[in-house]
Motif scaffolding. Structure first.
Motif, PDB file in Angstrom:
ATOM      1  N   ASN A 193      -3.881   5.562   5.751  1.00 42.27           N
ATOM      2  CA  ASN A 193      -2.818   4.382   6.492  1.00 42.27           C
ATOM      3  C   ASN A 193      -1.945   3.848   5.234  1.00 42.27           C
ATOM      4  O   ASN A 193      -1.479   2.790   5.176  1.00 42.27           O
ATOM      5  CB  ASN A 193      -3.449   3.127   6.854  1.00 42.27           C
ATOM      6  N   TYR A 194      -1.361   4.703   4.552  1.00 41.57           N
ATOM      7  CA  TYR A 194      -0.625   4.484   3.408  1.00 41.57           C
ATOM      8  C   TYR A 194       0.994   4.125   3.980  1.00 41.57           C
ATOM      9  O   TYR A 194       1.260   4.799   4.997  1.00 41.57           O
ATOM     10  CB  TYR A 194      -0.086   5.538   2.339  1.00 41.57           C
ATOM     11  N   VAL A 195       1.358   2.689   3.592  1.00 38.87           N
ATOM     12  CA  VAL A 195       2.864   2.501   4.088  1.00 38.87           C
ATOM     13  C   VAL A 195       3.698   1.804   2.621  1.00 38.87           C
ATOM     14  O   VAL A 195       2.813   1.332   1.729  1.00 38.87           O
ATOM     15  CB  VAL A 195       2.738   1.164   4.801  1.00 38.87           C
ATOM     16  N   SER A 196       4.801   2.278   2.545  1.00 34.58           N
ATOM     17  CA  SER A 196       5.527   1.819   1.576  1.00 34.58           C
ATOM     18  C   SER A 196       6.796   1.013   1.953  1.00 34.58           C
ATOM     19  O   SER A 196       7.601   1.386   2.922  1.00 34.58           O
ATOM     20  CB  SER A 196       6.085   3.411   0.679  1.00 34.58           C
ATOM     21  N   THR A 207       5.957 -11.143   1.836  1.00 36.73           N
ATOM     22  CA  THR A 207       4.898 -11.400   2.912  1.00 36.73           C
ATOM     23  C   THR A 207       4.909 -10.048   3.932  1.00 36.73           C
ATOM     24  O   THR A 207       5.712  -9.593   4.444  1.00 36.73           O
ATOM     25  CB  THR A 207       5.509 -12.341   3.801  1.00 36.73           C
ATOM     26  N   LEU A 208       3.541  -9.790   4.152  1.00 35.84           N
ATOM     27  CA  LEU A 208       3.142  -8.700   4.957  1.00 35.84           C
ATOM     28  C   LEU A 208       2.664  -9.345   6.272  1.00 35.84           C
ATOM     29  O   LEU A 208       1.777 -10.017   6.089  1.00 35.84           O
ATOM     30  CB  LEU A 208       1.875  -7.649   4.307  1.00 35.84           C
ATOM     31  N   ASP A 209       3.148  -9.128   7.219  1.00 39.81           N
ATOM     32  CA  ASP A 209       2.749  -9.515   8.567  1.00 39.81           C
ATOM     33  C   ASP A 209       2.429  -8.369   9.756  1.00 39.81           C
ATOM     34  O   ASP A 209       2.319  -7.168   9.292  1.00 39.81           O
ATOM     35  CB  ASP A 209       3.848 -10.235   9.252  1.00 39.81           C
ATOM     36  N   ASN A 210       1.876  -8.667  10.608  1.00 37.43           N
ATOM     37  CA  ASN A 210       1.524  -7.957  11.610  1.00 37.43           C
ATOM     38  C   ASN A 210       0.310  -7.237  11.128  1.00 37.43           C
ATOM     39  O   ASN A 210       0.039  -5.924  11.596  1.00 37.43           O
ATOM     40  CB  ASN A 210       2.491  -7.085  12.426  1.00 37.43           C
ATOM     41  N   LEU A 211      -0.599  -7.432  10.431  1.00 34.36           N
ATOM     42  CA  LEU A 211      -1.705  -6.820   9.778  1.00 34.36           C
ATOM     43  C   LEU A 211      -2.761  -7.024  10.742  1.00 34.36           C
ATOM     44  O   LEU A 211      -2.991  -8.056  11.696  1.00 34.36           O
ATOM     45  CB  LEU A 211      -2.099  -7.328   8.324  1.00 34.36           C
ATOM     46  N   GLN A 212      -3.840  -5.983  10.569  1.00 33.84           N
ATOM     47  CA  GLN A 212      -4.982  -6.159  11.459  1.00 33.84           C
ATOM     48  C   GLN A 212      -6.057  -6.818  10.784  1.00 33.84           C
ATOM     49  O   GLN A 212      -6.405  -6.654   9.775  1.00 33.84           O
ATOM     50  CB  GLN A 212      -5.513  -4.620  11.919  1.00 33.84           C
ATOM     51  N   ALA A 213      -6.712  -7.866  11.576  1.00 31.35           N
ATOM     52  CA  ALA A 213      -7.480  -8.750  11.001  1.00 31.35           C
ATOM     53  C   ALA A 213      -8.950  -8.026  10.670  1.00 31.35           C
ATOM     54  O   ALA A 213      -9.345  -6.802  11.538  1.00 31.35           O
ATOM     55  CB  ALA A 213      -8.016  -9.855  11.978  1.00 31.35           C
ATOM     56  N   VAL A 215      -9.437  -5.846   8.257  1.00 34.90           N
ATOM     57  CA  VAL A 215      -9.209  -4.511   7.538  1.00 34.90           C
ATOM     58  C   VAL A 215      -8.813  -4.781   6.335  1.00 34.90           C
ATOM     59  O   VAL A 215      -7.807  -5.657   5.699  1.00 34.90           O
ATOM     60  CB  VAL A 215      -8.077  -3.704   8.339  1.00 34.90           C
ATOM     61  N   LYS A 216      -9.250  -4.061   5.480  1.00 32.66           N
ATOM     62  CA  LYS A 216      -9.097  -4.173   3.772  1.00 32.66           C
ATOM     63  C   LYS A 216      -7.568  -3.574   3.828  1.00 32.66           C
ATOM     64  O   LYS A 216      -7.431  -2.296   4.083  1.00 32.66           O
ATOM     65  CB  LYS A 216     -10.127  -3.474   2.926  1.00 32.66           C
ATOM     66  N   TYR A 217      -6.894  -4.368   2.841  1.00 31.48           N
ATOM     67  CA  TYR A 217      -5.504  -3.757   2.639  1.00 31.48           C
ATOM     68  C   TYR A 217      -5.319  -3.730   1.186  1.00 31.48           C
ATOM     69  O   TYR A 217      -5.642  -4.857   0.395  1.00 31.48           O
ATOM     70  CB  TYR A 217      -4.429  -4.723   3.313  1.00 31.48           C
ATOM     71  N   PHE A 218      -5.169  -2.550   0.398  1.00 29.66           N
ATOM     72  CA  PHE A 218      -5.131  -2.437  -1.125  1.00 29.66           C
ATOM     73  C   PHE A 218      -3.382  -2.623  -1.430  1.00 29.66           C
ATOM     74  O   PHE A 218      -2.775  -1.793  -0.467  1.00 29.66           O
ATOM     75  CB  PHE A 218      -5.521  -1.202  -1.456  1.00 29.66           C
ATOM     76  N   ILE A 219      -3.193  -3.285  -2.283  1.00 33.47           N
ATOM     77  CA  ILE A 219      -1.771  -3.446  -2.434  1.00 33.47           C
ATOM     78  C   ILE A 219      -1.412  -2.850  -4.061  1.00 33.47           C
ATOM     79  O   ILE A 219      -2.433  -3.290  -5.063  1.00 33.47           O
ATOM     80  CB  ILE A 219      -1.198  -4.820  -2.518  1.00 33.47           C
ATOM     81  N   SER A 220      -0.170  -2.192  -4.216  1.00 31.48           N
ATOM     82  CA  SER A 220       0.136  -2.042  -5.487  1.00 31.48           C
ATOM     83  C   SER A 220       1.765  -1.895  -5.660  1.00 31.48           C
ATOM     84  O   SER A 220       2.569  -1.973  -4.545  1.00 31.48           O
ATOM     85  CB  SER A 220      -0.208  -0.625  -5.987  1.00 31.48           C
ATOM     86  N   VAL A 221       2.153  -2.308  -6.824  1.00 33.29           N
ATOM     87  CA  VAL A 221       3.559  -2.567  -6.878  1.00 33.29           C
ATOM     88  C   VAL A 221       4.403  -1.419  -7.803  1.00 33.29           C
ATOM     89  O   VAL A 221       3.618  -1.398  -9.054  1.00 33.29           O
ATOM     90  CB  VAL A 221       4.109  -3.795  -7.285  1.00 33.29           C
ATOM     91  N   ARG A 222       5.310  -0.755  -7.406  1.00 33.56           N
ATOM     92  CA  ARG A 222       5.951  -0.102  -8.257  1.00 33.56           C
ATOM     93  C   ARG A 222       7.654  -0.712  -8.656  1.00 33.56           C
ATOM     94  O   ARG A 222       8.233  -1.062  -7.811  1.00 33.56           O
ATOM     95  CB  ARG A 222       6.104   1.280  -7.955  1.00 33.56           C
ATOM     96  N   ALA A 223       7.897  -0.055  -9.831  1.00 36.14           N
ATOM     97  CA  ALA A 223       9.366  -0.485 -10.143  1.00 36.14           C
ATOM     98  C   ALA A 223      10.154   0.839 -10.014  1.00 36.14           C
ATOM     99  O   ALA A 223       9.915   1.745  -9.857  1.00 36.14           O
ATOM    100  CB  ALA A 223       9.695  -0.664 -11.526  1.00 36.14           C
ATOM    101  N   LYS A 224      11.382   0.592  -9.397  1.00 39.96           N
ATOM    102  CA  LYS A 224      12.282   1.609  -8.835  1.00 39.96           C
ATOM    103  C   LYS A 224      13.559   1.285  -9.452  1.00 39.96           C
ATOM    104  O   LYS A 224      14.372   0.372  -9.319  1.00 39.96           O
ATOM    105  CB  LYS A 224      12.187   1.896  -7.414  1.00 39.96           C
ATOM    106  N   SER A 225      14.128   2.404 -10.020  1.00 36.71           N
ATOM    107  CA  SER A 225      15.645   2.469 -10.522  1.00 36.71           C
ATOM    108  C   SER A 225      16.196   3.622 -10.141  1.00 36.71           C
ATOM    109  O   SER A 225      16.068   4.754 -10.465  1.00 36.71           O
ATOM    110  CB  SER A 225      15.553   2.187 -12.224  1.00 36.71           C
ATOM    111  N   LYS A 226      17.370   3.397  -8.966  1.00 41.63           N
ATOM    112  CA  LYS A 226      18.030   4.607  -8.499  1.00 41.63           C
ATOM    113  C   LYS A 226      16.911   5.460  -8.105  1.00 41.63           C
ATOM    114  O   LYS A 226      16.268   5.101  -7.019  1.00 41.63           O
ATOM    115  CB  LYS A 226      19.061   5.124  -9.505  1.00 41.63           C
ATOM    116  N   SER A 227      16.955   6.840  -8.367  1.00 35.51           N
ATOM    117  CA  SER A 227      15.965   7.506  -7.967  1.00 35.51           C
ATOM    118  C   SER A 227      14.529   7.734  -8.698  1.00 35.51           C
ATOM    119  O   SER A 227      13.689   8.549  -8.540  1.00 35.51           O
ATOM    120  CB  SER A 227      16.664   9.016  -7.780  1.00 35.51           C
ATOM    121  N   LYS A 228      14.473   6.883  -9.899  1.00 36.39           N
ATOM    122  CA  LYS A 228      13.414   7.120 -10.609  1.00 36.39           C
ATOM    123  C   LYS A 228      12.358   5.908 -10.039  1.00 36.39           C
ATOM    124  O   LYS A 228      12.572   4.612  -9.974  1.00 36.39           O
ATOM    125  CB  LYS A 228      13.499   6.475 -11.836  1.00 36.39           C
TER     126      LYS A 228
END
Length: 1636
Positions: A193-196, A207-213, A215-228
């Protein structure tokens, strides 16, 4: 922990291989294109229609090469191979066909710069990361052939599957450059169920909304610069579950069940809304506004579960089935490691070592699994430091759940089984991260076939039954499921593939790899790196260590380099030097690497040597040293591969889709962790519903452990969409105060209560309800015409029931319905009693090993072969189907010829204290052993033929209510219904059908009574059975035994007797004093009925035999002594069945008693007298034994000879002679006993060798004693004290004493063994009583945290008893164990003598003795002729005594005569009218001196001297009209020389003293003064009252006649007081026995 399909937190990264190996490429460049998608560049271009050149706004050469495709304003063309190409212009291969533009958009393929054919890792990484959208990668170049290379590329930033690469090879030089290829090694996979989501660069939250009660949601954050795109950063916490208050429950059903109680029924179907529901709250109110409520909280529970099947479209497939599993993986330790292999676990060891069998125990016991040995739980060590043996014969033990070794402390366990949880499935070989299957192979290479336990769709857990990760067996039939392969699937979808994760591998064992460097031969030595450096790198998977390491560097260097790799978190490294192996290799070094980190558990890639002496790593050979050219081994080997245990849920066998209540009940109760269940079934439209109540009879609150059932519906089959659902259900009874009740319910979780929902119906009116039939109903056929019907009520309705109606009718419908009514009266309770036994089958076998018991499908833990009653009780009560039991254990002796009972067996009696459904204890003895060693059990084997196991009912329980139906016909089966009535009536009955009548064996006999006949015989009587079974009783069987188990003689009772009668059946040939038990059973033609047991013990005993040896004597006129021996045959153990504890002695005065007097004469007939003659007894029944008497035997010799004959116990003999004829005369006085009959004469004489004549004459016939005039009755035995000894075993510390010690008594060569922990009081008592000379004992046991003591009381052996001797104290183990024996109470024997103080008598005293035992049985009185006379008092040698006595007639009218005795001499009859002088003549017959007699005041005064202090005694039997007494006289004489006397005289009796006036007090005054003294009861005083002038002096004489006194008169004296006056005054006093 549940698995998701391939649910790594970041998915699986894609790995590719760029491969130019073996293509003959020698030079040049190549480029790589990433996917087929065109990438829009930020640059634009100026282009003219028809022109072949474009002019970009930015440099395009990093993105395109000649021949590449390029898209300009949507038109695709290629770049020309020729023409000027620079940062300002790009040549096209053809004219541009599109419209002219100054800012045309440009799309190009994602293409790399030109990459050198031999690019190293770094150049390749930089080249790839410049390609748009490739982002961060890791590159490792693998050495190939000399004409090519292979690069492994791992995508680090990009997630999931990646576009493929195309290779542009036009600039490569080589023979086969066109074969340059790119392969996918591992396809990237996205997390489930990967979503980016892209967020603007200026934002720091989202804020993430419309989630299913929930259910475990794992979160990670990436930095993006142009195409990198950078690497992900995980959130903290790692995941969150959206949640809120629960939803609205389903409407509960409510009804009234009485006038004060309502019942609320609801199911747990409420949506939790992301947070687990903890309870439901029921509110009850008397109004619809719920203004005032009664709240009842109901915790979530799985006690009642509803199982429902359904199908969209019928019909069901008839073969359709499903299974049910418990909601957890914990099991019971009832699964043995092996049926044939056992182990030893010795005190102080942390290993189990194989003792018997051929199995490889390391293959059967997976590292990390939990096992049970000897009742204790351990983990099989993971052994991260690789320091313990783990092989086919030895397995190390660790503390539960740890890798710390467990040192066993306790008695050595030999040949014991090993048990695993019954949910354990064995091992998985080399579990590997990312694999989607399990290799079920053990360490010996054998298949671990799980297909017999698991079905497709079943659940399994990896590593740990509580915390391991959960999977399902895939239901995808295209995936193999075999004896060595389990396909893994997601918990949520059994058809979706799932893979092993780091979480699932965290419980696996540690893989160990060994790295070696050696010289090529023994003659070579590699140059130490400390002299000339040689180094290398290591490669692990796709990673290579950065720094070069010395080939012989430290273990720490290797550890640090490996842990610097991204995928290696923790390793242990050890280093050792290798010696040369002649002919193979020279010296070297070895590194052992153990992978212990969470990231490197399970099967890991093999470490590889990399860049050995090259690519920046040194080679000593280049500097004159030895390395590359002299290397022998440079190898990596896997020394220990990884395994992990796996577990299943307890799962039922296949259950039919339409299973009956019984089938569902049996399926669930077959699971070891399920207790009893009640099942009710109902139908739904397209399926069935089963309501299952767990632990309906569970006594130990075990419902909390029942998980939610899980169904496997893989085999459900129907036309359309079959399904199964399971929900928990609640039935809650609530007492209410109002008649109208409104009910609503809500659910609560951590966020609070959810919304309420009203009940259905909304309102309920309370009222009394009619009751249903009994909860439990059973029938027992008694005969072909009688049935016993029993039933039990629930406590909820019992108090309301007023009557029962029992209906019965033929099942074939013939006849009418009959009924009986039964009052609500409880029947007498009978408890269920069962037995089980373990005993040897033949001599020479000693028991060992362990066993288990099962009851109603539940199995206990293993118990030692000699389990104590407490251990059995605890094990049974641990079963959820058992509430409370009483257990006794009884020691049996197989070898009845051996007093020490070497070959012991055991029987246990179990009494169930609460009635329940019928079930019989079963015993499982596959791990019992037969041993050759009776104590240490060192030589044992499993041989079932050496053992006998037995179980059976003893007495069956009864239910509370019952009735008997009679006069039924056996031509049909019968139906019985029981209705319960209250004041309103009745509802549905309970029913039993198909009751088949037939002739049965009789019921139990009634009212057993017994009586003791004697020491070897008892009598049994009993009533006939209430039910004869339909045919006459043929006989009764009476078993008797010394154990209540009736198994003491090789598993059988010691005796059995059959009888046609039930009255006074005699059981004889019993052993006196032994405890016996009795049971009786009746038989008819159908067979033997159940036994009835006599509840009391029987001890056959009888009174002792007569006392045959005794002696009665006197030592003075008042002191008598009686001694006796024990009755013949009486022993310390109580030969007659009960030890003596009392003797009763009676003494009487018998005035009529006469001894038999016989005289024996010898005389000479002319020659010299000589020779001897013979005597024998002339008593009736005499033995005929003779004694020889010399012609001149002394009186003493004659007496001793007679006393040696058994008939004579006390005789008197005197002798006269020799006569002028040289003869002698012996007078023999023979006392006769009460049972003696003596012929006349009482002695028989023969004279075979005497030179003369022997004659015998009876002088006086004797009489038997008469005990009418008793003077004393005394019970002798109150002084008896039983010896008590204490055997105490003590210890200090946590390890209590285990093992045994030996004990002996007076004979130290005969000993018994005592196990202080295991042996109970009865065991020790039985063992001690086997020791010779101990007799019978009582034993009590006391146990605390630091000691065990046995108090032994000797109940038959009397007196001070020898201490027990200790042996084998070293066989006791524990912390500072000490064992001692000490005397607690010194024994005092039963006295066999008595001293008696009796008044003087002229007549003989006679005595008799009888004994009484502890059974209060009295012997007959002794028939011995025991008599004694009052004797003269012994005196010391002294001058003759002067004595004064008065003979006092009690009446002036007394007539007749009397006799006076002194010692053994007596006068003739003396008339009461005799004068003093004549009296003196009579007294000359007595041994008196200086006799003088006088009369005064009507009495005689006698004064004399004598050699002894014997008193005078009078015999007045011939006096009429009164009596004559003889009393001592005290004399006081006061003299003076012709002057008046004045003053006082002191009278002193030693303990009492007084005084009187010498002149003024009269004799009567003195009498009154003396009577005031204690001890002087009666006296007279004779006094002239005046001082008599004798011529020479003046004197006054006072005589005091003492008629009653307890004062010692010999201490009497009179003396002058200090005030006594007179010239020459003197005071003289005289008392009997006073010396002159």
């Amino acid at each position: 922990m549940s698995s998701s399909p391939l649910d790594l937190l970041n998915g699986l990264p894609e790995i590719i291989a760029i491969d130019s190996t073996d293509l003959g490429i020698t030079d040049g460049y190549f480029s790589l294109t990433f996917g087929n998608e065109n990438k829009l560049l930020s640059a634009t271009a100026k282009v003219e229609h028809g022109d072949a050149t474009i002019y970009p706004s930015e440099d395009l050469t990093p993105f395109v090469l000649r021949g590449d495709f390029i898209e300009i304003d949507g038109i695709t063309t290629t770049i020309a191979e020729n023409g000027l190409m620079s940062s300002h212009e790009i040549p096209l291969s053809s004219s541009f066909p599109g419209m002219s533009s100054n800012d045309a958009s440009i799309h190009v393929k994602k293409t790399s710069v030109l990459i050198p054919f031999d690019a190293d890792d770094y150049i390749m990484q930089r080249s790839l990361q410049l390609i748009p959208d490739v982002n961060l990668v890791t590159v490792r170049r693998e050495e190939g052939s000399i004409d090519g290379y292979k690069w492994f590329v791992t995508f680090d930033s990009n997630i999931g599957p990646q576009p493929s690469f195309q290779v542009n090879t036009k600039y490569l030089i080589g023979t086969n450059a066109e074969d340059f290829k790119v392969e996918t090694i591992q396809s990237g996979i996205l997390p489930q169920n990967y979503v980016s989501i892209e967020v603007g660069g200026d934002s720091s939250e989202y804020t993430l909304d419309n989630l299913q009660a929930g259910v475990k949601y794992f979160i990670s954050v990436r930095a993006k610069s142009k195409s990198k795109l950078g690497l992900p950063t995980e959130s903290s916490p790692l995941y969150l579950k959206p949640a809120g208050v629960p939803g609205e429950p389903k409407r509960p059903f409510v009804k009234a069940i009485s006038n004060e109680t309502i019942q609320v029924v609801f199911e747990e179907t409420t949506l939790s809304n992301g947070n687990e529901i903890s309870l439901y709250n029921i509110e009850v109110s008397g109004n619809e506004d719920f203004e005032y409520v009664k709240s009842v909280s109901v915790p979530v529970s799985n006690k009642i579960q509803r199982i429902a099947t359904n199908v969209h479209t019928l019909p069901w497939d008839p073969s359709s089935t499903f299974t049910l599993s418990l909601g957890h993986f914990d099991g019971k330790f009832v699964k043995s490691m092996s049926s044939s292999t056992t182990v030893n676990l010795l005190n102080g060891s942390h290993y189990i070592q194989k003792s018997a069998g051929s199995d490889d125990i390391s293959a059967l016991l997976t590292r990390g699994d939990t096992i049970r040995v000897g009742g204790r739980d351990y983990s099989v060590c993971l052994d991260r430091h690789n320091q313990y043996d783990y092989n086919s014969d030895s397995v190390p033990l660790c503390l539960l759940g740890t890798d710390d070794v467990a040192i066993y402390s306790g008695k050595d366990l030999t040949s014991v089984p090993v048990f695993l949880s019954d949910t354990s499935l064995g091992s998985v070989k080399e579990p590997t991260l990312g694999e989607t299957f399990l290799n079920t192979i053990d360490s010996a290479g054998n298949d671990v076939d799980s297909t017999q336990y698991l079905k497709r769709g079943d659940y399994l857990r990896i590593g740990d039954p509580t915390n391991g990760e959960t999977y399902r067996v895939s239901t995808d039939l295209d995936r193999a499921f075999t004896s060595k392969l389990i396909p893994l699937a997601s918990v949520d979808d059994s058809n979706m593939e799932a893979s092993l994760t780091e979480e699932s591998l965290k419980y696996s064992s540690y893989e160990i790899q060994v790295l070696k460097f050696t010289a090529s031969s023994a003659s070579q030595q590699l140059t130490p790196s400390s002299h000339i450096m040689s180094s290398y790198r290591l490669k692990f998977g796709s990673e290579v260590t950065k720094e070069c390491m010395p080939w012989d560097g430290s273990a720490l260097v290797v550890k640090e380099q490996l842990e610097s790799l991204l995928n290696v978190d923790h390793v242990l490294v050890s280093k050792s030097l290798l010696s040369e192996d002649v002919g193979v290799n020279g010296e070297g070094v070895e590194y052992k690497v153990t992978f212990v980190g969470d990231n490197v558990r399970g099967n890991v890639p093999s470490i590889q040597f990399h860049d050995v002496g090259k690519n920046g790593c040194d080679d000593a050979s280049t500097a004159g040293g030895k390395f590359i050219g002299h290397l022998g081994l440079s190898s990596v080997q896997v020394e220990r591969i990884s395994f992990v245990p796996i577990y299943m849920m307890q799962t039922t066998n296949d259950i039919p889709f339409d299973a009956t209540e019984v089938e569902m009940k049996e399926a669930l109760e077959s699971l070891s962790q399920v207790c009893k269940v009640d099942v009710t079934k109902s139908s739904s439209q397209n399926g069935a519903v089963w309501d299952v109540t767990f632990d309906s009879e569970c006594e130990n609150d075990c419902g909390a452990s029942i998980g939610k059932l899980i169904a496997n519906e893989n085999n459900l089959s129907a036309s359309v969409d079959p399904s199964i659902s399971i929900v928990s259900k609640h039935i809650v009874d609530i007492e209410v105060d109002q008649s109208t009740s409104y009910v609503r319910i809500s659910a609560s979780n951590d966020f609070g209560p959810g919304p309420h929902v009203l009940s259905n119906p909304v309102v309920v009116e309370t009222s009394n309800q009619v009751p249903n039939g009994p909860r439990v109903l059973r029938a027992k056929v008694l005969s072909d015409s009688e049935v016993l019907v029993e039933w039990e009520l629930s406590q909820a309705v019992e108090k309301e029931i007023t009557l029962f109606k029992v209906e019965y009718e033929r099942e074939d419908g013939i006849g009418s319905v009959n009924y009986v009514t039964v009052d609500v009266e409880e029947s007498p309770k009978i408890q269920d009693v069962q037995t089980f036994s373990i005993r040897p089958a033949l001599n020479g076998v000693y028991l060992g090993g362990t066993f288990s018991l099962s009851f109603y499908g539940q199995e206990t833990m293993q118990l030692p072969h000699d389990a104590t009653s407490e251990q059995v009780k605890s094990a049974l009560e641990d079963l959820c189907v058992v509430s409370e039991v009483e257990v006794t254990r009884h020691l049996e002796c197989y070898d009845d010829t051996d007093i020490f009972c070497k070959f012991e067996g055991f029987t246990w009696i179990v009494t169930f204290l609460k009635p329940r459904e019928e079930s019989t204890i079963s015993i499982h003895g596959e791990f019992l052993l037969s041993c050759n060693d009776p104590v240490d059990k060192t030589n044992c084997m499993a041989n079932p033929n050496d053992l006998m196991l037995a179980t059976g009912p003893r007495e069956k329980d009864s239910l509370t209510y019952s009735t008997i139906l009679r006069n039924l016909s056996s031509l049909s089966d019968w139906v019985v219904r029981v209705f319960s009535y209250n004041q309103l009536g009745t509802a549905e009955p309970a029913e039993l059908s198909s009751i088949h009548l037939q002739v049965k064996s009789p019921s139990q006999v009634l009212d057993i009574s017994t009586s003791i006949i004697d020491g070897t015989t008892i009598s049994i009587s009993f009533g006939p059975p209430e039910f004869d079974g339909g045919v006459p009783i043929t006989e009764y069987k009476i078993d008797y035994d010394t154990l209540p188990t009736f198994t003491s003689f090789k598993g059988l009772p010691v005796g059995t007797k059959t009888s046609a009668s039930n009255d006074n059946v005699l059981i004889d040939n019993l052993t006196p004093g032994r405890v016996y038990y009795v049971r009786v059973a009746a038989s008819n033609a159908q067979g033997q009925g159940p036994y009835s047991y006599f509840n009391n013990i029987l001890v056959p005993s009888q009174a002792s035999s007569l006392v045959e040896t005794a002696e009665f004597s006197s030592s003075s006129s008042t002191d008598f002594h009686l001694t006796w021996d024990l009755p013949l045959g009486e022993q310390a153990t109580g030969y007659f069945g009960s030890p003596l504890n009392t003797f009763v002695v009676e003494i009487a005065e018998d005035s009529e008693y006469q001894m038999e007097v016989v005289k024996v004469f010898t005389s000479n007939v002319g020659s010299t007298m000589g020779g001897e003659f013979r005597l024998s007894s002339a008593f009736q029944g005499a033995s005929g034994q003779e004694v020889t008497i010399s012609f001149d035997a002394s009186a003493e010799t004659f007496r001793n000879a007679l006393m040696s004959l058994p008939e004579y116990t006390q005789v008197l003999v005197s002798r006269l002679g020799p006569s002028p004829s040289e003869g002698y005369e012996w007078t023999i006085e023979i006392p006769l006993g009460s049972n003696h009959v003596c012929f006349d004469p009482c002695i028989s004489i023969s004279a075979p060798s005497i030179t003369g004549i022997v004659e015998i004459e009876t002088v006086q016939r004797g009489t038997s004693p008469v005990f009418d005039n008793l003077v004393m009755v005394e019970r002798v035995g109150e002084a008896l004290v039983r010896e008590e000894q204490k055997i105490e075993v003590s210890w200090t510390g946590v390890n209590k004493a285990e093992g045994y010690f030996s004990l002996s008594f007076e004979d130290i060569d005969q000993s018994i063994t005592i196990n202080p922990i295991n042996d109970n009081e009865q065991d020790v008592r039985e063992k001690i009583q086997r020791l010779v000379k101990v007799g019978s004992v009582d034993v009590s046991k006391e146990q605390t945290e630091s000691l065990i003591s046995f108090k032994v009381t000797f109940t038959s052996k009397s007196g001070d008893v020898s201490l027990f001797h200790l042996h084998d104290e070293d066989k006791l183990i524990g912390d500072n164990v000490n064992v001692v024996v000490e005397e607690v109470v010194k024994g005092i024997a039963i006295p066999q003598e008595v001293d008696v103080l009796l008044p003087f008598s002229l007549y003989p005293y006679i005595s008799r003795i009888k004994s009484i035992n502890e059974a209060n049985q009295s012997s007959q009185w002794s028939s011995l002729p025991l008599f004694a006379y009052s004797q003269k008092d012994p005196v010391e040698e002294q001058q003759p005594n002067r004595n004064l006595f008065a003979i006092v007639p009690t009446s002036n009218t007394a007539q007749g005569s009397f006799r006076i005795r002194h010692g053994e001499s007596i006068t003739n009859e003396i008339s009461v009218n005799t004068s003093a002088d004549i009296l003196k003549d009579y007294l000359f017959a007595l041994p008196l001196q200086n006799i003088s007699t006088s009369t005064r005041n009507g009495l005689w005064l006698i004064e004399y001297n004598a050699e002894t202090r014997d008193e005078l005694f009078v015999n007045d039997d011939n006096i009429q009209g009164g009596s004559v007494h003889i009393n001592p006289v005290l004399s006081i004489l006061i003299t003076a020389e012709r002057s008046e006397i004045d003053g006082d005289i002191i009278v002193d009796f030693g303990s009492e003293a007084t005084s009187f006036s010498a002149v003024n007090d009269s004799g009567e005054d003195l009498k009154q003064i003396l009577l005031k003294l204690n001890g002087l009861n009666r006296l007279d005083v004779l006094d002239s009252g005046i001082v008599i002038d004798t011529g020479d002096s003046l004197q006054r004489e006072i005589l005091i006649i003492v008629k009653g006194s307890s004062i010692d008169l010999r201490k009497f004296k009179a003396e002058a007081a200090s005030n006594l006056k007179g010239i020459g005054v003197k005071v003289l006093s005289l008392t009997p026995f006073q010396e002159d």
